[in-house]
Motif scaffolding. Sequence first.
Motif, PDB file in Angstrom:
ATOM      1  N   VAL A 151       0.838  -1.206   0.000  1.00  0.00           N
ATOM      2  CA  VAL A 151       0.000   0.000   0.000  1.00  0.00           C
ATOM      3  C   VAL A 151       0.868   1.249   0.000  1.00  0.00           C
ATOM      4  O   VAL A 151       0.601   2.212  -0.723  1.00  0.00           O
ATOM      5  CB  VAL A 151      -0.949  -0.005   1.215  1.00  0.00           C
ATOM      6  CG1 VAL A 151      -1.666   1.342   1.336  1.00  0.00           C
ATOM      7  CG2 VAL A 151      -1.961  -1.132   1.093  1.00  0.00           C
ATOM      8  N   GLN A 152       1.924   1.227   0.803  1.00  0.00           N
ATOM      9  CA  GLN A 152       2.816   2.385   0.875  1.00  0.00           C
ATOM     10  C   GLN A 152       3.480   2.653  -0.467  1.00  0.00           C
ATOM     11  O   GLN A 152       3.662   3.810  -0.857  1.00  0.00           O
ATOM     12  CB  GLN A 152       3.887   2.153   1.952  1.00  0.00           C
ATOM     13  CG  GLN A 152       4.689   3.394   2.291  1.00  0.00           C
ATOM     14  CD  GLN A 152       3.882   4.411   3.071  1.00  0.00           C
ATOM     15  OE1 GLN A 152       2.699   4.217   3.345  1.00  0.00           O
ATOM     16  NE2 GLN A 152       4.502   5.509   3.437  1.00  0.00           N
ATOM     17  N   SER A 153       3.834   1.606  -1.186  1.00  0.00           N
ATOM     18  CA  SER A 153       4.464   1.774  -2.492  1.00  0.00           C
ATOM     19  C   SER A 153       3.526   2.496  -3.456  1.00  0.00           C
ATOM     20  O   SER A 153       3.935   3.414  -4.185  1.00  0.00           O
ATOM     21  CB  SER A 153       4.867   0.413  -3.068  1.00  0.00           C
ATOM     22  OG  SER A 153       5.872  -0.195  -2.265  1.00  0.00           O
ATOM     23  N   VAL A 154       2.254   2.095  -3.449  1.00  0.00           N
ATOM     24  CA  VAL A 154       1.262   2.739  -4.325  1.00  0.00           C
ATOM     25  C   VAL A 154       1.108   4.211  -3.951  1.00  0.00           C
ATOM     26  O   VAL A 154       1.112   5.101  -4.815  1.00  0.00           O
ATOM     27  CB  VAL A 154      -0.098   2.020  -4.233  1.00  0.00           C
ATOM     28  CG1 VAL A 154      -1.169   2.797  -5.010  1.00  0.00           C
ATOM     29  CG2 VAL A 154       0.012   0.598  -4.765  1.00  0.00           C
ATOM     30  N   ALA A 287       1.836   8.929   5.380  1.00  0.00           N
ATOM     31  CA  ALA A 287       2.578   9.289   6.583  1.00  0.00           C
ATOM     32  C   ALA A 287       1.985   8.633   7.836  1.00  0.00           C
ATOM     33  O   ALA A 287       2.710   8.229   8.744  1.00  0.00           O
ATOM     34  CB  ALA A 287       2.599  10.810   6.744  1.00  0.00           C
ATOM     35  N   VAL A 288       0.649   8.524   7.905  1.00  0.00           N
ATOM     36  CA  VAL A 288       0.022   7.829   9.036  1.00  0.00           C
ATOM     37  C   VAL A 288       0.356   6.341   8.988  1.00  0.00           C
ATOM     38  O   VAL A 288       0.673   5.720  10.022  1.00  0.00           O
ATOM     39  CB  VAL A 288      -1.509   8.036   9.022  1.00  0.00           C
ATOM     40  CG1 VAL A 288      -2.193   7.106  10.021  1.00  0.00           C
ATOM     41  CG2 VAL A 288      -1.845   9.485   9.357  1.00  0.00           C
ATOM     42  N   ASN A 289       0.306   5.760   7.817  1.00  0.00           N
ATOM     43  CA  ASN A 289       0.668   4.357   7.638  1.00  0.00           C
ATOM     44  C   ASN A 289       2.100   4.108   8.110  1.00  0.00           C
ATOM     45  O   ASN A 289       2.376   3.180   8.881  1.00  0.00           O
ATOM     46  CB  ASN A 289       0.516   3.974   6.162  1.00  0.00           C
ATOM     47  CG  ASN A 289       0.776   2.501   5.892  1.00  0.00           C
ATOM     48  OD1 ASN A 289       0.482   1.645   6.721  1.00  0.00           O
ATOM     49  ND2 ASN A 289       1.333   2.209   4.728  1.00  0.00           N
ATOM     50  N   ALA A 290       3.032   4.959   7.660  1.00  0.00           N
ATOM     51  CA  ALA A 290       4.438   4.817   8.032  1.00  0.00           C
ATOM     52  C   ALA A 290       4.662   5.143   9.508  1.00  0.00           C
ATOM     53  O   ALA A 290       5.537   4.564  10.156  1.00  0.00           O
ATOM     54  CB  ALA A 290       5.302   5.727   7.156  1.00  0.00           C
ATOM     55  N   GLY A 291       3.857   6.069  10.059  1.00  0.00           N
ATOM     56  CA  GLY A 291       4.009   6.432  11.465  1.00  0.00           C
ATOM     57  C   GLY A 291       3.603   5.316  12.412  1.00  0.00           C
ATOM     58  O   GLY A 291       4.199   5.141  13.480  1.00  0.00           O
TER      59      GLY A 291
END
Length: 435
Positions: A151-154, A287-291
């Motif tokens: 998901v982050q890649s997309v 950013a929320v996903n990565a956080g």
Amino acid sequence: MTAPSGAKRMTVIQATFIGVGSMVGAGIFALLGAAGAVAGAAVWLSFLAAGVIAALQGYSFAKLGAKYPSGGGILGYLSHGLGEGHLTGIASWLFFTAGSIVVAMIASSFGAYASSVVAGGDPFWATVLALVLIVVMTALNAVGSTAVARVQSVIVVVVLAILVVFAAVTIANWNIELLSPAGYPGVREIIASIALTFFAFLGFGVITFTAKDLPNPSRQLPKAIYLALAIATTIYVAVSLGVFGTLTADQVVEYGTTALAEAAKPTLGQAGYVLMVITALFSTTGAVNAGLYPSIGMTAHLASVGQFPPVFGRSIGRFPVGLLVMAALASILVVGFNVNNIASIGSAVALLVFTAVTVAHFRLYKITGANIIVLVIALVATLGTFIVFCTTTLANEPATAIALIGIILLSIAVDFIWKARARRSSPPAQPEPAG
């Protein structure tokens, strides 16, 4: 060191995108106006200098990560360099709490953008949409690192594509006279602005937590760190050149968070505004996903070494407790507090933790093979950035200063209370039998 076969779930590019997604968040929108008020059209130089400082710190992290890869990330490096005492524990609680605040702040930004599109900017719906984002990203992280990475890649590909188009269009039509060095402020102002632009790079520390998911972290982690910093620096410099080559510094300051949209209007018209809204929604989601991502490996590691209570190493169904606690704390902050008033607190904490990690590295540099001179320069640059931050940003944000002192004291109290309780509950050592 190679990860167990069951942990081979992430590529270098995916780890890179987790770092890029954490860095290229909503901050780029707010930073341009704030930095422009200090450095004028020289903001691109501030981003370039900040990227160099981040690369110095990245060198330290890469060397440590290659030698000590774990889900504990930079907090694991602290343990190796400073031991499992109170200093490491306090830094860990501080980092976890500040991470929750940052997630709350970014989610609130998402809510504000999303509600402006679907609910006319209604504050109630802004809060609801922020909470929905936290819930969705928490569920995604609970599914596993593979889902997070995909998901982050997309998300990052979409954000980077839009920002590349924006930079290309604005630079192709810029007024080069607006970027003339004759209009730049003094060196002191440009140096002061670096303390602001450096905050746009602080998310790269998230990459250190991907070590548990990389097949060969000793080789792949440094590549991901350097690649993420190179991408972020290039994007930041290009975007700032495009904006300040299209608008005057005064206009950028006046437009604030909409400066990117205004800079795109001369060539893209209303489509420029739409593009920036889409970018904001995707970047805040990423950013929320990565956080939230580091919360799982970080708390599991800290629980395993006794820095956090054992419950942080457990799961409720498919949901790791550490992830749930961070998500719950972020949700409470979204509902009960105006986290934008203390938005800089995450930056302050990250700078403190980065400084502590570099200090710890001095005790390990012969083992990691790091160049001591580079580490000294990294320490001076990072500590100097924090000092400038304290004398500029904190001096003008009393709420942030008070909140920073508050969570430092809270982290100290929690660490001492937990460890005192752990010592009381641990069974006494049994004497060895005679003979």
